[in-house]
Design a protein around this motif. Sequence first.
Motif, PDB file in Angstrom:
ATOM      1  N   ASN A 177      -1.839   2.496  -5.220  1.00  0.00           N
ATOM      2  CA  ASN A 177      -1.261   3.299  -3.999  1.00  0.00           C
ATOM      3  C   ASN A 177      -2.857   4.074  -3.645  1.00  0.00           C
ATOM      4  O   ASN A 177      -3.846   4.345  -4.270  1.00  0.00           O
ATOM      5  N   VAL A 178      -3.376   4.529  -2.219  1.00  0.00           N
ATOM      6  CA  VAL A 178      -4.468   4.532  -1.617  1.00  0.00           C
ATOM      7  C   VAL A 178      -4.909   5.893  -2.072  1.00  0.00           C
ATOM      8  O   VAL A 178      -5.994   6.692  -1.138  1.00  0.00           O
ATOM      9  N   GLU A 179      -3.558   7.152  -2.299  1.00  0.00           N
ATOM     10  CA  GLU A 179      -4.916   8.188  -2.971  1.00  0.00           C
ATOM     11  C   GLU A 179      -5.247   8.153  -3.797  1.00  0.00           C
ATOM     12  O   GLU A 179      -6.350   9.076  -3.607  1.00  0.00           O
ATOM     13  N   LYS A 180      -5.018   6.947  -4.822  1.00  0.00           N
ATOM     14  CA  LYS A 180      -5.579   7.481  -6.434  1.00  0.00           C
ATOM     15  C   LYS A 180      -6.373   6.195  -6.187  1.00  0.00           C
ATOM     16  O   LYS A 180      -7.438   6.341  -6.992  1.00  0.00           O
ATOM     17  N   LEU A 222       0.951  -1.174   0.025  1.00  0.00           N
ATOM     18  CA  LEU A 222      -0.242   0.157   0.310  1.00  0.00           C
ATOM     19  C   LEU A 222       0.998   1.291  -0.057  1.00  0.00           C
ATOM     20  O   LEU A 222       1.278   1.519   0.985  1.00  0.00           O
ATOM     21  N   GLU A 246       1.677  13.464   1.357  1.00  0.00           N
ATOM     22  CA  GLU A 246       0.826  12.683   1.795  1.00  0.00           C
ATOM     23  C   GLU A 246       1.503  12.240   3.774  1.00  0.00           C
ATOM     24  O   GLU A 246       1.003  11.972   4.782  1.00  0.00           O
ATOM     25  N   GLN A 247       2.073  10.477   2.891  1.00  0.00           N
ATOM     26  CA  GLN A 247       3.457  10.041   3.918  1.00  0.00           C
ATOM     27  C   GLN A 247       3.667  10.774   5.055  1.00  0.00           C
ATOM     28  O   GLN A 247       3.490  10.616   6.624  1.00  0.00           O
ATOM     29  N   THR A 255       1.364   5.627  -0.737  1.00  0.00           N
ATOM     30  CA  THR A 255       0.830   6.643  -0.573  1.00  0.00           C
ATOM     31  C   THR A 255       2.056   7.962  -0.848  1.00  0.00           C
ATOM     32  O   THR A 255       3.045   7.532  -0.877  1.00  0.00           O
ATOM     33  N   ASP A 256       1.472   8.666  -1.408  1.00  0.00           N
ATOM     34  CA  ASP A 256       2.550   9.981  -2.048  1.00  0.00           C
ATOM     35  C   ASP A 256       2.815  10.666  -0.834  1.00  0.00           C
ATOM     36  O   ASP A 256       2.646  11.020   0.342  1.00  0.00           O
ATOM     37  N   PRO A 265      -8.681   5.137  -2.924  1.00  0.00           N
ATOM     38  CA  PRO A 265      -9.441   5.216  -1.968  1.00  0.00           C
ATOM     39  C   PRO A 265      -9.472   3.769  -1.318  1.00  0.00           C
ATOM     40  O   PRO A 265      -9.081   2.471  -2.326  1.00  0.00           O
ATOM     41  N   ARG A 287       0.817  12.369   6.885  1.00  0.00           N
ATOM     42  CA  ARG A 287       0.481  11.497   8.317  1.00  0.00           C
ATOM     43  C   ARG A 287       1.653  10.937   8.932  1.00  0.00           C
ATOM     44  O   ARG A 287       1.367  11.032  10.097  1.00  0.00           O
TER      45      ARG A 287
END
Length: 211
Positions: free
Chosen positions: A194-197, A102, A108-109, A104-105, A199, A112
């Motif tokens: 990619n959980v940004e693209k 998984l 964003e990472q 993420t960008d 969900p 978080r």
Amino acid sequence: AFPIFVGGTGLYSQATLDGFEIPGSWPEVRMELESEALAGGLAGLYERLVSMDPLAASRMEPTNARRIVRALEVAIGSGRAFSSFGEGVGNYPESKVLRIGLATDRAEQAKRIKARLVEQVRKGFADEARRILESFSPVSRTARQAIGYAEMFGHVEEGLALDECIARAAGRANSFAKRQERWFRRDPRIEWINVEKEPLGTAAASILRYF
């Protein structure tokens, strides 16, 4: 039913899923080597490693005390060259295990990671660090280097501002996350989402399609 293995470092996951052999530990040997390194004998330790395990020595910098000490600890403690335990690293045999990453960008990472540290501090991270210092004396060198704890120890013992400690810990955590991603990205068997693209809700559906 399917067993699910989640998390862990790249090395531990490879040991679990691919049968990679992780060397044991010999604390007394390590303590002697660390004392020698701290006394200014790192160059001598590296030369010792070159003579005992030239392949391992060629894979590390002569100034990397942690890796040199670890390689010598294993070689002396086990009687086997440290590099002999490396068979399988960088090799990706066929496997029946489904591997999913998984992603993420980066921005964003980082956001978080910072938010998680702020929440940990809000819930008493500094107090936890204080209790550790009071209960375990001395705190081991390894524990003192742990991301987040090292910075909280700095706050408790040296009076460093919490904001500064959070920023330092976030920077180290981001660097660690990047190193972990690079490790896993080398494995061609991993299916990346990619959980940004995509969900998590739809990512779950994507995962189920592999079963």
